[in-house]
Write a protein that holds these residues in place. Structure first.
Motif, PDB file in Angstrom:
ATOM      1  N   LEU A 114      85.049  29.981  56.215  1.00  9.98           N
ATOM      2  CA  LEU A 114      83.855  29.593  55.467  1.00  9.98           C
ATOM      3  C   LEU A 114      82.979  30.806  55.203  1.00  9.98           C
ATOM      4  CD1 LEU A 114      82.893  26.494  57.665  1.00  9.98           C
ATOM      5  CD2 LEU A 114      84.171  26.433  55.511  1.00  9.98           C
ATOM      6  N   SER A 115      82.381  30.859  54.005  1.00 13.59           N
ATOM      7  CA  SER A 115      81.425  31.920  53.695  1.00 13.59           C
ATOM      8  C   SER A 115      80.591  31.472  52.500  1.00 13.59           C
ATOM      9  CB  SER A 115      82.163  33.240  53.420  1.00 13.59           C
ATOM     10  OG  SER A 115      81.249  34.306  53.297  1.00 13.59           O
ATOM     11  N   LYS A 116      80.345  32.331  51.545  1.00 10.12           N
ATOM     12  CA  LYS A 116      79.596  32.060  50.319  1.00 10.12           C
ATOM     13  C   LYS A 116      78.352  31.205  50.562  1.00 10.12           C
ATOM     14  CE  LYS A 116      83.041  33.202  46.859  1.00 10.12           C
ATOM     15  NZ  LYS A 116      82.384  34.423  46.426  1.00 10.12           N
ATOM     16  N   GLU A 161      93.805  27.279  49.414  1.00 12.12           N
ATOM     17  CA  GLU A 161      92.459  26.894  49.006  1.00 12.12           C
ATOM     18  C   GLU A 161      92.510  25.388  48.747  1.00 12.12           C
ATOM     19  OE1 GLU A 161      90.960  30.040  45.920  1.00 12.12           O
ATOM     20  OE2 GLU A 161      93.155  30.211  46.131  1.00 12.12           O
ATOM     21  N   PRO A 162      91.914  24.581  49.589  1.00  7.25           N
ATOM     22  CA  PRO A 162      92.073  23.129  49.461  1.00  7.25           C
ATOM     23  C   PRO A 162      91.291  22.548  48.286  1.00  7.25           C
ATOM     24  CG  PRO A 162      90.552  23.636  51.229  1.00  7.25           C
ATOM     25  CD  PRO A 162      91.100  24.944  50.750  1.00  7.25           C
ATOM     26  N   LEU A 163      91.979  21.737  47.500  1.00  6.07           N
ATOM     27  CA  LEU A 163      91.463  21.016  46.343  1.00  6.07           C
ATOM     28  C   LEU A 163      91.207  21.886  45.119  1.00  6.07           C
ATOM     29  CD1 LEU A 163      89.043  18.319  47.845  1.00  6.07           C
ATOM     30  CD2 LEU A 163      91.454  18.108  47.248  1.00  6.07           C
ATOM     31  N   VAL A 164      90.683  23.098  45.294  1.00 11.01           N
ATOM     32  CA  VAL A 164      90.410  23.949  44.130  1.00 11.01           C
ATOM     33  C   VAL A 164      90.758  25.398  44.431  1.00 11.01           C
ATOM     34  CG1 VAL A 164      88.720  24.644  42.382  1.00 11.01           C
ATOM     35  CG2 VAL A 164      88.444  22.450  43.557  1.00 11.01           C
ATOM     36  N   ASP A 223      81.592  38.652  58.285  1.00 10.63           N
ATOM     37  CA  ASP A 223      80.587  39.062  57.300  1.00 10.63           C
ATOM     38  C   ASP A 223      80.738  38.467  55.905  1.00 10.63           C
ATOM     39  OD1 ASP A 223      79.897  40.646  59.397  1.00 10.63           O
ATOM     40  OD2 ASP A 223      80.560  42.526  58.512  1.00 10.63           O
ATOM     41  N   ASN A 224      81.953  38.147  55.479  1.00 11.37           N
ATOM     42  CA  ASN A 224      82.168  37.661  54.112  1.00 11.37           C
ATOM     43  C   ASN A 224      83.508  36.958  54.037  1.00 11.37           C
ATOM     44  OD1 ASN A 224      84.320  39.667  53.212  1.00 11.37           O
ATOM     45  ND2 ASN A 224      82.675  41.064  53.798  1.00 11.37           N
ATOM     46  N   GLY A 225      83.849  36.438  52.867  1.00 11.63           N
ATOM     47  CA  GLY A 225      85.072  35.663  52.731  1.00 11.63           C
ATOM     48  C   GLY A 225      86.318  36.442  53.052  1.00 11.63           C
ATOM     49  N   SER A 226      86.407  37.678  52.585  1.00  8.54           N
ATOM     50  CA  SER A 226      87.591  38.490  52.860  1.00  8.54           C
ATOM     51  C   SER A 226      87.768  38.739  54.350  1.00  8.54           C
ATOM     52  CB  SER A 226      87.497  39.833  52.124  1.00  8.54           C
ATOM     53  OG  SER A 226      87.539  39.660  50.735  1.00  8.54           O
ATOM     54  N   VAL A 252      98.178  25.514  59.777  1.00  3.75           N
ATOM     55  CA  VAL A 252      97.617  25.314  58.441  1.00  3.75           C
ATOM     56  C   VAL A 252      96.230  25.941  58.412  1.00  3.75           C
ATOM     57  CG1 VAL A 252      96.835  23.628  56.742  1.00  3.75           C
ATOM     58  CG2 VAL A 252      98.935  23.205  58.053  1.00  3.75           C
ATOM     59  N   ILE A 253      96.038  26.897  57.490  1.00  4.68           N
ATOM     60  CA  ILE A 253      94.769  27.615  57.378  1.00  4.68           C
ATOM     61  C   ILE A 253      94.138  27.298  56.034  1.00  4.68           C
ATOM     62  CG2 ILE A 253      93.621  29.844  57.376  1.00  4.68           C
ATOM     63  CD1 ILE A 253      97.032  29.833  58.850  1.00  4.68           C
ATOM     64  N   TYR A 254      92.926  26.764  56.067  1.00  4.15           N
ATOM     65  CA  TYR A 254      92.185  26.436  54.846  1.00  4.15           C
ATOM     66  C   TYR A 254      91.209  27.561  54.501  1.00  4.15           C
ATOM     67  CZ  TYR A 254      93.501  21.479  54.246  1.00  4.15           C
ATOM     68  OH  TYR A 254      94.159  20.315  54.000  1.00  4.15           O
ATOM     69  N   ASP A 255      91.307  28.043  53.290  1.00 11.08           N
ATOM     70  CA  ASP A 255      90.324  28.975  52.758  1.00 11.08           C
ATOM     71  C   ASP A 255      89.266  28.151  52.027  1.00 11.08           C
ATOM     72  OD1 ASP A 255      88.808  30.731  51.300  1.00 11.08           O
ATOM     73  OD2 ASP A 255      90.488  31.804  50.390  1.00 11.08           O
ATOM     74  N   GLU A 256      88.198  27.813  52.744  1.00 11.01           N
ATOM     75  CA  GLU A 256      87.092  27.058  52.147  1.00 11.01           C
ATOM     76  C   GLU A 256      85.889  27.967  51.888  1.00 11.01           C
ATOM     77  OE1 GLU A 256      86.117  23.214  52.231  1.00 11.01           O
ATOM     78  OE2 GLU A 256      87.615  22.468  53.659  1.00 11.01           O
ATOM     79  N   VAL A 257      86.176  29.240  51.629  1.00  7.82           N
ATOM     80  CA  VAL A 257      85.107  30.180  51.318  1.00  7.82           C
ATOM     81  C   VAL A 257      84.306  29.698  50.117  1.00  7.82           C
ATOM     82  CG1 VAL A 257      84.638  32.526  50.502  1.00  7.82           C
ATOM     83  CG2 VAL A 257      86.250  32.154  52.379  1.00  7.82           C
TER      84      VAL A 257
END
Length: 434
Positions: free
Chosen positions: A275-277, A214-217, A109-112, A245-250
């Motif tokens: 992914l979200s947002k 959080e990749p890159l930013v 449902d969302n980023g969290s 390796v887990i990327y948070d690209e939310v």
């Protein structure tokens, strides 16, 4: 009636808001493109895409049409034992743009919640294979992954998490090698972080289940930027010890970094991505956690106990998925996000170069950020934030500083003239700060 009384008598408890001291919320009646219209007819430019979600701008007719058509056919259905075309189509379209090793899409449902899915998925991945000692996660100082307990646990000691520390599980935190324009020491900091990680992994080679970044930013942590070279070295190191390796690209997904996904810009391939947002174009809550076939196979079994027992009532909601498909098609057809970094750099140089109140300027795709020099310690609770926010609103711009970090993250439909007007306003406001 005073401001405090009006807020007190409202039934709404707002997020990230001290309700006793906050000003009256501004009532929005309409959104169109980058502009918001208030109840009193004032126009406010949304310079942060309404918490980073409205990537195509407000009131986009194609997204509205997709939502309308889907609502006439199917608004929702239970997503266990059933499926539907919007979810199937969205999953396939996502996989077309992600690294080829990512093959399985889990909706939430969302980023969290996407992060909670990833946490449980990575943890159970090892459990299902009999490696029950891999129970610890690695994450980065300054990181932010959401406001649920698991997501807070893997964050980097955010100040608003203090009341909940005894509820949270412990993780290994390592320094994030944040950089900025013309940074001469970035390689030293990257090497130091990689050295710390190497030491941890060598000391406990079978302890760690996964590494979150959080990749890159880093978003809420202050728009702190790292280099693609660091992500590449980080992935190689983690995988050499078998750590997922887990990327948070939310936040970084769907064009924010100047490429459709940060993993593509960094030329890396995580084991799990969240992914979200921007996924639904800012229309409805929607998130996915996408895993490799190797992760998926650890759950694919005749043994029911190896099932991934996780879900949400609105998992794979057809309305949200339909807008997600339409949003992805808009990104494919009109990739304006690829041009924004050049415009940011041009206006930064023209209006803010060498400004005495500006430090550590950094840009990454559609994102531009800078630290405001103050007499107080840097951080989320720096007193300059509410002052700047109110001054920008008075100028007609929605900018929401993260402490003394001021950032821009506009919708992709913003014109060059509109973007220029934001930088001109920043210059005017900063010139008034003593």
């Amino acid at each position: 009636m005073s401001s405090i009384e009006e807020i007190y008598h409202s039934p709404i408890w707002q997020p990230f808001t001290q309700m006793k001291t906050a000003p009256i919320p501004l009532k929005v009646v309409k959104g169109q493109g980058v502009m918001l219209e208030l109840e009193d007819k004032r126009q406010i430019m949304d310079c942060i895409s309404s918490w980073w979600v409205t990537i195509h701008g407000h009131g986009h007719p194609i997204l509205a049409e997709a939502l309308y058509k889907q609502a006439q056919a199917l608004e929702h259905v239970i997503f266990t034992g059933f499926t539907h075309e919007p979810a199937e189509q969205l999953a396939r379209k996502l996989l077309q743009h992600l690294p080829k090793s990512l093959t399985r899409v889990f909706f939430s449902d969302n980023g969290s919640t996407a992060m909670e899915v990833a946490l449980k998925m990575a943890y159970q991945y090892w459990f299902n294979q009999g490696e029950s000692d891999r129970t610890t996660f690695i994450s980065f100082e300054g990181g932010y992954h959401g406001d649920t307990i698991g997501a807070m646990s893997i964050a980097g000691n955010s100040p608003w998490e203090q009341p909940f520390h005894r509820l949270m599980f412990s993780t290994e935190l390592v320094p994030f090698p944040a950089t900025f324009d013309n940074d001469a020491d970035v390689e030293v900091r990257e090497a130091q972080t990689l050295e710390i990680l190497t030491r941890l992994l060598k000391q406990n080679p079978t302890r760690y289940a996964g590494l979150f970044i959080e990749p890159l930013v880093q978003g809420a942590g202050g728009m702190r930027v790292c280099r693609p070279q660091f992500l590449q070295a980080l992935g190689n190191l983690a995988h050499s010890f078998g750590v997922l390796v887990i990327y948070d690209e939310v936040m970084t997904g769907f064009g924010r970094t100047g490429e459709l996904f940060a993993c593509l810009k960094a030329e890396t391939a995580p084991d799990i991505i969240c992914l979200s947002k921007g996924l639904s174009g800012g229309c409805l809550p929607l998130a996915v956690t996408v895993a490799t076939e190797d992760v998926y196979r650890a759950f694919y079994s005749d043994d029911v106990s190896k099932t991934f027992f996780h879900g949400h009532s609105y998992t794979g909601n057809p309305l949200a998925c339909a807008t997600g498909v339409a949003s992805l098609e808009l990104l494919e057809q009109n990739p304006n996000f690829r041009n924004l970094e050049h415009q940011h750099r041009r206006y930064l140089e023209k209006y803010l170069q060498d400004h005495p109140k500006i430090d550590k300027v950094r840009t990454c795709g559609t994102i531009a950020a800078m630290d405001i020099v103050t007499d107080s310690q840097s951080g989320y609770f720096n007193a300059i934030a509410p002052i700047l926010k109110q001054r920008f609103l008075a100028e007609g711009f929605l900018l929401r500083p993260l402490g003394n970090t001021l950032y821009l993250m506009p919708p992709y439909c913003i014109t060059s003239e509109q973007l220029k007007s934001i930088y001109q306003a920043i210059r005017r406001v900063l010139d008034t700060i003593i």
